[in-house]
Design a protein around this motif. Structure first.
Motif, PDB file in Angstrom:
ATOM      1  N   PRO A  50       0.813  -1.227   0.000  1.00 55.79           N
ATOM      2  CA  PRO A  50       0.000   0.000   0.000  1.00 55.79           C
ATOM      3  C   PRO A  50       0.849   1.281   0.000  1.00 55.79           C
ATOM      4  O   PRO A  50       0.374   2.324  -0.453  1.00 55.79           O
ATOM      5  N   GLN A  51       2.097   1.193   0.486  1.00 57.04           N
ATOM      6  CA  GLN A  51       2.961   2.382   0.505  1.00 57.04           C
ATOM      7  C   GLN A  51       3.354   2.842  -0.897  1.00 57.04           C
ATOM      8  O   GLN A  51       3.772   3.981  -1.072  1.00 57.04           O
ATOM      9  N   ILE A  52       3.252   1.944  -1.884  1.00 59.19           N
ATOM     10  CA  ILE A  52       3.468   2.389  -3.267  1.00 59.19           C
ATOM     11  C   ILE A  52       2.135   2.367  -4.036  1.00 59.19           C
ATOM     12  O   ILE A  52       2.110   2.290  -5.261  1.00 59.19           O
ATOM     13  N   GLY A  98      10.627   4.340  12.605  1.00 60.35           N
ATOM     14  CA  GLY A  98      10.413   5.347  11.576  1.00 60.35           C
ATOM     15  C   GLY A  98       9.626   4.682  10.474  1.00 60.35           C
ATOM     16  O   GLY A  98       9.335   3.480  10.542  1.00 60.35           O
ATOM     17  N   CYS A  99       9.276   5.444   9.460  1.00 62.46           N
ATOM     18  CA  CYS A  99       8.498   4.880   8.355  1.00 62.46           C
ATOM     19  C   CYS A  99       8.755   5.731   7.133  1.00 62.46           C
ATOM     20  O   CYS A  99       8.752   6.958   7.211  1.00 62.46           O
ATOM     21  N   LEU A 100       8.943   5.076   5.995  1.00 56.99           N
ATOM     22  CA  LEU A 100       9.216   5.813   4.759  1.00 56.99           C
ATOM     23  C   LEU A 100       8.010   6.657   4.343  1.00 56.99           C
ATOM     24  O   LEU A 100       8.160   7.596   3.563  1.00 56.99           O
ATOM     25  N   SER A 101       6.828   6.348   4.880  1.00 61.82           N
ATOM     26  CA  SER A 101       5.640   7.151   4.588  1.00 61.82           C
ATOM     27  C   SER A 101       5.461   8.310   5.573  1.00 61.82           C
ATOM     28  O   SER A 101       4.531   9.102   5.430  1.00 61.82           O
ATOM     29  N   GLN A 140       5.517  -6.503  12.733  1.00 62.89           N
ATOM     30  CA  GLN A 140       4.288  -5.858  13.219  1.00 62.89           C
ATOM     31  C   GLN A 140       4.055  -4.526  12.513  1.00 62.89           C
ATOM     32  O   GLN A 140       2.930  -4.189  12.115  1.00 62.89           O
ATOM     33  N   HIS A 141       5.137  -3.760  12.327  1.00 62.61           N
ATOM     34  CA  HIS A 141       5.028  -2.458  11.647  1.00 62.61           C
ATOM     35  C   HIS A 141       4.535  -2.642  10.205  1.00 62.61           C
ATOM     36  O   HIS A 141       3.593  -1.962   9.775  1.00 62.61           O
ATOM     37  N   GLU A 142       5.160  -3.572   9.479  1.00 68.00           N
ATOM     38  CA  GLU A 142       4.791  -3.761   8.064  1.00 68.00           C
ATOM     39  C   GLU A 142       3.383  -4.315   7.927  1.00 68.00           C
ATOM     40  O   GLU A 142       2.624  -3.882   7.053  1.00 68.00           O
ATOM     41  N   CYS A 143       3.024  -5.281   8.767  1.00 64.27           N
ATOM     42  CA  CYS A 143       1.681  -5.872   8.659  1.00 64.27           C
ATOM     43  C   CYS A 143       0.611  -4.870   9.079  1.00 64.27           C
ATOM     44  O   CYS A 143      -0.512  -4.919   8.559  1.00 64.27           O
ATOM     45  N   ASP A 144       0.937  -3.934   9.968  1.00 66.02           N
ATOM     46  CA  ASP A 144       0.005  -2.846  10.292  1.00 66.02           C
ATOM     47  C   ASP A 144      -0.379  -2.067   9.041  1.00 66.02           C
ATOM     48  O   ASP A 144      -1.533  -1.650   8.891  1.00 66.02           O
ATOM     49  N   HIS A 145       0.593  -1.857   8.134  1.00 69.67           N
ATOM     50  CA  HIS A 145       0.289  -1.116   6.906  1.00 69.67           C
ATOM     51  C   HIS A 145      -0.848  -1.776   6.125  1.00 69.67           C
ATOM     52  O   HIS A 145      -1.614  -1.104   5.434  1.00 69.67           O
ATOM     53  N   LEU A 146      -0.958  -3.103   6.213  1.00 66.60           N
ATOM     54  CA  LEU A 146      -1.993  -3.832   5.464  1.00 66.60           C
ATOM     55  C   LEU A 146      -3.370  -3.649   6.098  1.00 66.60           C
ATOM     56  O   LEU A 146      -4.387  -3.953   5.474  1.00 66.60           O
TER      57      LEU A 146
END
Ligand code: NI
Length: 177
Positions: A50-52, A98-101, A140-146
């Motif tokens: 989703p970030q892209i 941190g987060c690239l978004s 956990q951080h990446e799966c939160d994005h989903l």
């Protein structure tokens, strides 16, 4: 191909992503290649589709050494499609994220210390792993994005949220995102 990374405020980052239904397709292969190109270019520790701007349950993460997180232990390079997380500890641990978004900022986020994650790789082969510490945090951080969740939504103590260049002046200059 390096893709543009969406930034916080974009409503596409707040959606629940759709499941991938077909594996080992040219589209999925290209998506994953683009995600690695984009993550590597930005020195990210992980990236979610989703970030892209792609509404699918695909995350990638992992690195040997990361200039944005110089003290972090190595995390295996992983493609995880349709992930499912099972927390193995009630215990939460604070750590900086941190987060690239969310460029230029860092915050302390409580995360489960230990978890089991499962899902599939590009080919549709099953992945099942137990992780803890920074590895578990990244998952956990990446799966939160989903699920449409960005790390600032998880912060409890906003006195530990701020600009990377102020909080971590010793990090290399390209670590401000
Ligand atoms: Ni992120």
């Amino acid at each position: 191909m390096i893709r543009e990374i969406l930034k916080m405020g974009d409503p596409r980052l707040l959606q629940v992503a759709r499941k991938v239904e077909r594996f080992n397709t040219p589209e999925l292969r290209t998506l994953i290649e683009d995600m690695f190109d984009t993550m590597d270019h930005a020195n990210g520790a992980g990236l979610a589709a989703p970030q892209i701007g792609v509404d699918l349950q695909v995350v990638i993460f992992g690195f040997d050494r990361n200039p944005r997180y110089p003290d972090a232990p190595m995390v295996p390079k992983t493609v995880l499609v349709n992930p499912v997380l099972e927390m193995l500890s009630e215990e939460l641990e604070d750590g900086w994220e941190g987060c690239l978004s969310v460029p230029g900022l860092r915050g302390v986020v409580p995360r489960h210390v230990r978890l089991k994650y499962s899902g599939y790789d590009l080919m549709g082969h099953r992945i099942e792993r137990v992780a803890e510490g920074f590895h578990a945090r990244v998952v956990q951080h990446e799966c939160d994005h989903l699920q449409g969740i960005l790390y600032p939504m998880r912060i409890k103590d906003f006195s530990r949220f701020g600009f990377t260049e102020i909080l971590f002046p010793d990090l290399p200059a390209n670590s401000d995102d």
